[in-house]
Design a protein around this motif. Sequence first.
Motif, PDB file in Angstrom:
ATOM      1  N   PHE A  30      28.736  -3.188 -19.164  1.00 34.26           N
ATOM      2  CA  PHE A  30      28.520  -3.875 -20.444  1.00 34.26           C
ATOM      3  C   PHE A  30      28.340  -5.386 -20.263  1.00 34.26           C
ATOM      4  O   PHE A  30      27.477  -5.997 -20.892  1.00 34.26           O
ATOM      5  CB  PHE A  30      29.684  -3.572 -21.394  1.00 34.26           C
ATOM      6  CG  PHE A  30      29.562  -4.231 -22.740  1.00 34.26           C
ATOM      7  CD1 PHE A  30      28.429  -4.037 -23.532  1.00 34.26           C
ATOM      8  CD2 PHE A  30      30.566  -5.056 -23.216  1.00 34.26           C
ATOM      9  CE1 PHE A  30      28.311  -4.651 -24.781  1.00 34.26           C
ATOM     10  CE2 PHE A  30      30.457  -5.669 -24.462  1.00 34.26           C
ATOM     11  CZ  PHE A  30      29.331  -5.463 -25.242  1.00 34.26           C
ATOM     12  N   GLU A  56      30.564  -9.110 -30.025  1.00 33.42           N
ATOM     13  CA  GLU A  56      30.581  -8.216 -28.860  1.00 33.42           C
ATOM     14  C   GLU A  56      31.014  -6.791 -29.202  1.00 33.42           C
ATOM     15  O   GLU A  56      30.577  -5.840 -28.571  1.00 33.42           O
ATOM     16  CB  GLU A  56      31.430  -8.809 -27.725  1.00 33.42           C
ATOM     17  CG  GLU A  56      30.705  -9.960 -27.034  1.00 33.42           C
ATOM     18  CD  GLU A  56      31.399 -10.458 -25.768  1.00 33.42           C
ATOM     19  OE1 GLU A  56      32.296  -9.756 -25.259  1.00 33.42           O
ATOM     20  OE2 GLU A  56      31.022 -11.551 -25.298  1.00 33.42           O
ATOM     21  N   TYR A  60      28.740  -3.755 -28.330  1.00 31.91           N
ATOM     22  CA  TYR A  60      29.238  -2.647 -27.510  1.00 31.91           C
ATOM     23  C   TYR A  60      28.853  -1.311 -28.147  1.00 31.91           C
ATOM     24  O   TYR A  60      28.355  -0.405 -27.469  1.00 31.91           O
ATOM     25  CB  TYR A  60      30.761  -2.744 -27.341  1.00 31.91           C
ATOM     26  CG  TYR A  60      31.339  -1.597 -26.536  1.00 31.91           C
ATOM     27  CD1 TYR A  60      31.129  -1.532 -25.161  1.00 31.91           C
ATOM     28  CD2 TYR A  60      32.061  -0.576 -27.147  1.00 31.91           C
ATOM     29  CE1 TYR A  60      31.627  -0.468 -24.412  1.00 31.91           C
ATOM     30  CE2 TYR A  60      32.565   0.484 -26.413  1.00 31.91           C
ATOM     31  CZ  TYR A  60      32.337   0.533 -25.047  1.00 31.91           C
ATOM     32  OH  TYR A  60      32.824   1.588 -24.306  1.00 31.91           O
TER      33      TYR A  60
END
Length: 220
Positions: A30, A56, A60
Amino acid sequence: MSSNKPHIIIEKGVEFHLGSLNGNMIQYDFKKILIYLDAKGKLIFGKHFKIYEEDEIILYKLCIYFIRDFEACEKLKIDPNKGILLSGPVGCGKTSLMKLLRYIVPHQKAYELIPARNITFAFNNLGYKTIEEYGNSNFYCFDDLGVETTGRHFGKDCNVMGEILLSRYDLFLKRNIKTHSTTNLNAQELEERYGNRVRSRMRQMFNLISFDSKSVDKRN
């Protein structure tokens, strides 16, 4: 990017490794994906572009969906067989992210990102042919769903995007053809805009991924 190494992407002579190959499976990383998205974003949108730390969690979810990490998707109740409905306030970066995310999976068929208002303008000129065109088997992301005006062709009003979503729902059921969308509207506003029937179909067609309602306007 070579066809047998879709996890390695070359931009302006720079190699980005989004993960590593384990047999015929890609083990994505990631943090490495974020580095690539930041670099690609600057190439597309200009040097002011940046990945925000507060985004984030959203990123994700989007990344595990696009790379088809079934285990991670299951944990977060994301269905890889549905489309994405990315919602959030004006200026939070929805459109930019949907433009960007398709680049991390160059081996998958890319979707075309089209503003919903442009589709309504086309309907006003061309009529019902427009609804047929977008109710086809192509892969679309409808941007800014809900801000378009009501369509009008030869004096007849039509909720153009509502009709297209119903056509896309049929495609989803019969052929598992996915649709993505971005919107500034919440669930209740979408129902008011498109009606209960379309809203219930949308629940079946989309994974809802939402920015926080207090997300800052990144265009300032």
